[in-house]
Design a protein around this motif. Sequence first.
Motif, short mmCIF file in Angstrom:
data_model
loop_
_atom_site.label_atom_id
_atom_site.label_comp_id
_atom_site.label_asym_id
_atom_site.label_seq_id
_atom_site.Cartn_x
_atom_site.Cartn_y
_atom_site.Cartn_z
N PHE A 139 -7.48 115.18 -23.74
CA PHE A 139 -8.00 114.68 -25.01
C PHE A 139 -8.88 113.45 -24.79
CE2 PHE A 139 -7.66 111.60 -28.45
CZ PHE A 139 -8.16 112.32 -29.52
N ALA A 142 -12.20 114.51 -23.47
CA ALA A 142 -12.99 115.14 -24.53
C ALA A 142 -13.57 114.09 -25.47
CB ALA A 142 -12.12 116.13 -25.30
N SER A 143 -12.78 113.05 -25.76
CA SER A 143 -13.21 112.03 -26.72
C SER A 143 -14.33 111.16 -26.16
CB SER A 143 -12.01 111.14 -27.09
OG SER A 143 -10.99 111.89 -27.70
N CYS A 147 -17.52 113.81 -26.38
CA CYS A 147 -17.92 113.41 -27.73
C CYS A 147 -18.81 112.17 -27.69
CB CYS A 147 -16.70 113.18 -28.60
SG CYS A 147 -17.08 112.75 -30.32
N TRP A 156 -12.77 119.64 -28.84
CA TRP A 156 -11.33 119.75 -28.61
C TRP A 156 -10.91 121.14 -28.16
CZ3 TRP A 156 -11.46 114.96 -28.84
CH2 TRP A 156 -12.09 114.26 -29.88
N ASP A 160 -5.33 119.96 -26.35
CA ASP A 160 -5.57 118.51 -26.32
C ASP A 160 -4.56 117.80 -27.21
OD1 ASP A 160 -7.72 118.74 -24.63
OD2 ASP A 160 -9.22 118.72 -26.22
N LEU A 172 -8.33 116.53 -35.56
CA LEU A 172 -7.92 116.50 -34.16
C LEU A 172 -6.76 117.46 -33.92
CD1 LEU A 172 -7.91 112.62 -33.64
CD2 LEU A 172 -9.78 114.22 -33.23
#
Length: 258
Positions: A139, A142-143, A147, A156, A160, A172
Amino acid sequence: MAEFGREDLRGSTFDRTDLSGSTFRAASLSNVTIRGTDLHHVKMTGVELWDVDISGEVRGLRINGVDVTAYVGEELARREPDLARMRPDDPDGFVEAWDLLEQLWDGTVERARLLDPAQLHEQVDGEWSFIETLRHLSFATASWVHCAIGGDPAPWHPLDLPWDEAPDDQGLPRDRTARPSLDEVLELRRARQADVRRVLEGLTEESLAADTTPPDGAGWPPPRPFAVKECLSIVLNEEWWHRTYAERDLAILERRPQ
């Protein structure tokens, strides 16, 4: 504003509760567990502070008038000489830090494989299980990489796992009931690790110093520009400390009967 006097609130749970500006007088906070909570600008006087364990970001901590922040930092650096490598200033430093993290995590994963697979879903003292830890790191990547840096508003994967206090209205993923195998989680994690490496190996001094362009509709991080260096430093910090916690908990699980 509420006022409590001579109340028995033992065993209470305050979830997403704003207690800022509150005053505690002659109150008992013994055996209290505090997680994911801001304690900014707290002043405690006339307290008895025994057997306290604090884990988190510590700045400006004064005990009986003595600022112990520097001592804590120096002691951490003494115990973990490689920790300083998690604060790089140039592209090569970020690649070197990632090389070290991947090497350290390979050893931690091999240690985890020696346990019964069911133990990898066990929590120690209410902390994330080993599997949940790996899900959270996916996660985090990914963030802050997909992102924030890559501009994907919703990168996501269903596995995650955000932090426990994450807002509920940002779309989320947060499936706490999932029990994927170690290999299932590692498949996702290795793909995310490869994505981090591609970004790091493509860094230049200019791109490292640049700011991100927030994508529309992003759930996390907040939709504002961040320095690329800050985003990548957050990833290194997450990887380092969650491995530290995982190693601590694996040592406890190894002593438990299987």
